[in-house]
Design an enzyme around this catalytic site. Sequence first.
Site, PDB file in Angstrom:
ATOM      1  N   GLU A 134       0.691  -1.033   0.195  1.00 59.71           N
ATOM      2  CA  GLU A 134      -0.134  -0.435  -0.265  1.00 59.71           C
ATOM      3  C   GLU A 134       0.836   1.333   0.061  1.00 59.71           C
ATOM      4  O   GLU A 134       1.720   1.371   0.710  1.00 59.71           O
ATOM      5  CB  GLU A 134      -0.913  -0.388   1.466  1.00 59.71           C
ATOM      6  CG  GLU A 134      -0.360  -0.246   2.278  1.00 59.71           C
ATOM      7  CD  GLU A 134      -1.340   0.025   3.918  1.00 59.71           C
ATOM      8  OE1 GLU A 134      -2.281  -1.045   3.757  1.00 59.71           O
ATOM      9  OE2 GLU A 134      -1.324   1.020   4.404  1.00 59.71           O
ATOM     10  N   CYS A 157       3.738   8.644   0.826  1.00 54.61           N
ATOM     11  CA  CYS A 157       4.553   7.762   1.873  1.00 54.61           C
ATOM     12  C   CYS A 157       4.088   6.069   0.907  1.00 54.61           C
ATOM     13  O   CYS A 157       3.386   5.402   0.835  1.00 54.61           O
ATOM     14  CB  CYS A 157       3.475   7.500   2.749  1.00 54.61           C
ATOM     15  SG  CYS A 157       3.513   6.870   4.547  1.00 54.61           S
ATOM     16  N   CYS A 189       6.531  -6.827   7.382  1.00 56.25           N
ATOM     17  CA  CYS A 189       7.608  -5.799   8.095  1.00 56.25           C
ATOM     18  C   CYS A 189       8.182  -7.075   9.515  1.00 56.25           C
ATOM     19  O   CYS A 189       7.083  -7.724   9.608  1.00 56.25           O
ATOM     20  CB  CYS A 189       7.268  -5.027   9.208  1.00 56.25           C
ATOM     21  SG  CYS A 189       8.600  -3.948   9.840  1.00 56.25           S
ATOM     22  N   CYS A 217       6.889  -4.511  15.850  1.00 58.26           N
ATOM     23  CA  CYS A 217       5.788  -3.182  17.171  1.00 58.26           C
ATOM     24  C   CYS A 217       4.688  -4.006  17.140  1.00 58.26           C
ATOM     25  O   CYS A 217       3.749  -3.874  16.544  1.00 58.26           O
ATOM     26  CB  CYS A 217       6.236  -2.051  16.391  1.00 58.26           C
ATOM     27  SG  CYS A 217       8.078  -1.765  15.912  1.00 58.26           S
ATOM     28  N   CYS A 221       1.536  -2.122  15.640  1.00 59.49           N
ATOM     29  CA  CYS A 221       1.516  -1.548  14.274  1.00 59.49           C
ATOM     30  C   CYS A 221       1.171  -2.358  13.590  1.00 59.49           C
ATOM     31  O   CYS A 221       0.988  -3.511  13.881  1.00 59.49           O
ATOM     32  CB  CYS A 221       3.261  -1.392  13.660  1.00 59.49           C
ATOM     33  SG  CYS A 221       3.279  -1.284  12.133  1.00 59.49           S
ATOM     34  N   GLY A 269       6.973  -1.374   6.125  1.00 58.31           N
ATOM     35  CA  GLY A 269       8.095  -2.246   6.344  1.00 58.31           C
ATOM     36  C   GLY A 269       9.621  -1.011   7.100  1.00 58.31           C
ATOM     37  O   GLY A 269       9.497   0.099   7.517  1.00 58.31           O
ATOM     38  N   SER A 310      12.018   7.040   7.887  1.00 62.00           N
ATOM     39  CA  SER A 310      11.980   6.731   9.128  1.00 62.00           C
ATOM     40  C   SER A 310      12.320   5.360   9.755  1.00 62.00           C
ATOM     41  O   SER A 310      12.244   4.366   8.660  1.00 62.00           O
ATOM     42  CB  SER A 310      10.427   6.775   9.485  1.00 62.00           C
ATOM     43  OG  SER A 310      10.113   6.632  10.130  1.00 62.00           O
ATOM     44  N   SER A 369      11.828   6.062  15.180  1.00 55.64           N
ATOM     45  CA  SER A 369      10.288   5.890  15.906  1.00 55.64           C
ATOM     46  C   SER A 369      11.015   5.643  17.008  1.00 55.64           C
ATOM     47  O   SER A 369      11.465   4.150  17.625  1.00 55.64           O
ATOM     48  CB  SER A 369       9.960   4.741  15.438  1.00 55.64           C
ATOM     49  OG  SER A 369       9.703   5.448  14.233  1.00 55.64           O
ATOM     50  N   LEU A 370      10.759   5.849  18.250  1.00 55.78           N
ATOM     51  CA  LEU A 370      11.164   6.041  19.791  1.00 55.78           C
ATOM     52  C   LEU A 370       9.894   6.066  20.489  1.00 55.78           C
ATOM     53  O   LEU A 370      10.398   4.564  21.195  1.00 55.78           O
ATOM     54  CB  LEU A 370      11.608   7.532  19.965  1.00 55.78           C
ATOM     55  CG  LEU A 370      13.217   7.230  21.228  1.00 55.78           C
ATOM     56  CD1 LEU A 370      14.136   6.936  20.742  1.00 55.78           C
ATOM     57  CD2 LEU A 370      13.052   8.464  21.719  1.00 55.78           C
ATOM     58  N   HIS A 371       9.009   6.032  20.834  1.00 52.52           N
ATOM     59  CA  HIS A 371       7.608   5.671  21.234  1.00 52.52           C
ATOM     60  C   HIS A 371       7.710   5.577  22.776  1.00 52.52           C
ATOM     61  O   HIS A 371       6.623   5.362  22.981  1.00 52.52           O
ATOM     62  CB  HIS A 371       6.860   4.633  20.554  1.00 52.52           C
ATOM     63  CG  HIS A 371       7.143   4.989  19.042  1.00 52.52           C
ATOM     64  ND1 HIS A 371       6.274   6.228  18.175  1.00 52.52           N
ATOM     65  CD2 HIS A 371       7.292   4.399  17.885  1.00 52.52           C
ATOM     66  CE1 HIS A 371       6.756   5.581  16.948  1.00 52.52           C
ATOM     67  NE2 HIS A 371       6.620   4.757  17.226  1.00 52.52           N
ATOM     68  N   ASN A 375      -3.365   4.676  15.547  1.00 55.43           N
ATOM     69  CA  ASN A 375      -3.994   4.651  15.761  1.00 55.43           C
ATOM     70  C   ASN A 375      -4.455   3.292  15.524  1.00 55.43           C
ATOM     71  O   ASN A 375      -3.613   2.036  16.142  1.00 55.43           O
ATOM     72  CB  ASN A 375      -3.741   4.517  14.222  1.00 55.43           C
ATOM     73  CG  ASN A 375      -3.938   5.285  13.250  1.00 55.43           C
ATOM     74  OD1 ASN A 375      -4.653   6.400  13.462  1.00 55.43           O
ATOM     75  ND2 ASN A 375      -3.324   6.072  12.549  1.00 55.43           N
ATOM     76  N   CYS A 435      -0.725   3.048   8.959  1.00 55.85           N
ATOM     77  CA  CYS A 435      -0.083   2.513   8.640  1.00 55.85           C
ATOM     78  C   CYS A 435      -0.680   0.731   8.219  1.00 55.85           C
ATOM     79  O   CYS A 435      -0.930  -0.339   9.539  1.00 55.85           O
ATOM     80  CB  CYS A 435       1.501   2.035   9.458  1.00 55.85           C
ATOM     81  SG  CYS A 435       3.180   1.445   9.003  1.00 55.85           S
TER      82      CYS A 435
HETATM   83  N1  SAH Z   1       9.796   0.606  10.313  1.00 53.92           N
HETATM   84  C1  SAH Z   1       9.844   2.064   9.952  1.00 53.92           C
HETATM   85  C2  SAH Z   1       8.568   2.892   8.768  1.00 53.92           C
HETATM   86  C3  SAH Z   1       7.430   2.349   9.594  1.00 53.92           C
HETATM   87  S1  SAH Z   1       5.694   2.820  10.086  1.00 53.92           S
HETATM   88  C4  SAH Z   1       9.866   3.077  11.439  1.00 53.92           C
HETATM   89  O1  SAH Z   1       9.674   2.179  12.686  1.00 53.92           O
HETATM   90  O2  SAH Z   1      10.102   3.728  12.015  1.00 53.92           O
HETATM   91  C5  SAH Z   1       6.246   5.062  10.547  1.00 53.92           C
HETATM   92  C6  SAH Z   1       5.059   5.592  11.636  1.00 53.92           C
HETATM   93  O3  SAH Z   1       4.390   4.575  12.080  1.00 53.92           O
HETATM   94  C7  SAH Z   1       6.728   4.712  12.633  1.00 53.92           C
HETATM   95  O4  SAH Z   1       6.796   5.917  14.104  1.00 53.92           O
HETATM   96  C8  SAH Z   1       5.912   3.806  13.918  1.00 53.92           C
HETATM   97  O5  SAH Z   1       6.020   3.507  14.486  1.00 53.92           O
HETATM   98  C9  SAH Z   1       4.448   3.981  13.524  1.00 53.92           C
HETATM   99  N2  SAH Z   1       3.462   3.169  13.528  1.00 53.92           N
HETATM  100  C10 SAH Z   1       2.621   2.088  13.320  1.00 53.92           C
HETATM  101  N3  SAH Z   1       2.269   2.235  13.414  1.00 53.92           N
HETATM  102  C11 SAH Z   1       1.226   3.163  13.953  1.00 53.92           C
HETATM  103  C12 SAH Z   1      -0.066   3.249  14.636  1.00 53.92           C
HETATM  104  N4  SAH Z   1      -1.261   1.782  14.946  1.00 53.92           N
HETATM  105  N5  SAH Z   1       0.060   3.965  15.277  1.00 53.92           N
HETATM  106  C13 SAH Z   1       0.562   5.218  15.541  1.00 53.92           C
HETATM  107  N6  SAH Z   1       1.164   5.128  14.064  1.00 53.92           N
HETATM  108  C14 SAH Z   1       2.275   4.122  14.185  1.00 53.92           C
END
Ligand code: SAH
Length: 347
Positions: A91, A104, A111, A115, A118, A158, A190, A213-215, A289, A332
Amino acid sequence: MNDLRSLSWQELIQLMEDLGEKKFRAKQIYEWVHQKLVQSYDEMTNIPKSLKEKLKTRVTFYPIKEVERYVSAIDGTTKFLFELFDGNVIETVLMKYHHGNSVCISSQVGCRMGCRFCASTLDGLTRQLTVSELLNQIYWIQKTTGERVSNVVVMGTGEPFDNFAHILQFIQMLTDEHGLHISQRNITVSTCGLVPKIYELAEKKLAITLAISLHAPNDTMRKELMPIANKYSIDEILKACDAYILATGRRITFEYSLVAGVNDKTEHAKELASRLSGKLCHVNLIPVNPIKERDYERSARESVASFQKVLEKNHINATVRREMGADIQAACGQLRKSYRDRQKGDV
Ligand code: SAH
């Protein structure tokens, strides 16, 4: 795999030499592929039939097939589902901003980073995307919508640093003056933080934006959300980021998805601010999300606002990402997942 769209300018010149053809044919063909964005040899009207036939036997030119397209009634965000030559689906999202159109792209089929929040990782990694498939997501969208793409974010399904060599060549070709000639400054990649690759990218001294992506503000919490945190600590990531900033002079973006009751409290914002203090960086806050396979919930609007306030009070620049395409499963991995479930008859 041999794919015409993956061949660099130099490789195409070499191929013409090998075939005993004139060098200017390389320029013509490269322009058909990377500027006129055609999907087949037959569309290259100024290339002799004999050369096209010769090429067809040596180099495949894979088209991409659009299987679904959804346009958001809210903001015009458009989501594409593409089928690749081997039947896999990916997608891609087109977002329209005042400053231009942003695409995007996905970097892999699936992947393997796992995470927790995701949707892209639920079925694991199927395969890498080729350079051609990375480029063609953008080419198809620009060609069929007639909208010029000015910004590219590698933030779809990915982990781009898990497909590193292809991503580097993709950036090279996307920014090449013989192709779409997109500025490096308009490309964001990213990553969930594969530390050795951050150092490798720093050495290339590109002017792209690196997003991490720190989170989470500490390793204990990060491990709960992202399995990759068991491999690399936040300290190691931040040290690599310092090297990246030193080598490129570029500001780093830290992405922080806010999950209600998990990582969105004032104490977390303070801890994050102290770790990022003094860095050339920017924090992008993303209310998570929710996906149906997990029970994570989005932070309340007030928590998001107060998290941002704490960061800013501590001199960390922070913005809240505007949600786009909420009515078309634009987050995503959601569309690909739902398509595959529909194919399997699960829903
Ligand atoms: N693998 C890479 C890029 C893809 S994800 C990465 O980890 O950065 C792009 C961004 O969306 C990342 O920051 C990821 O953690 C975030 N993401 C994925 N699923 C999400 C969700 N359900 N809600 C909010 N952010 C999300």
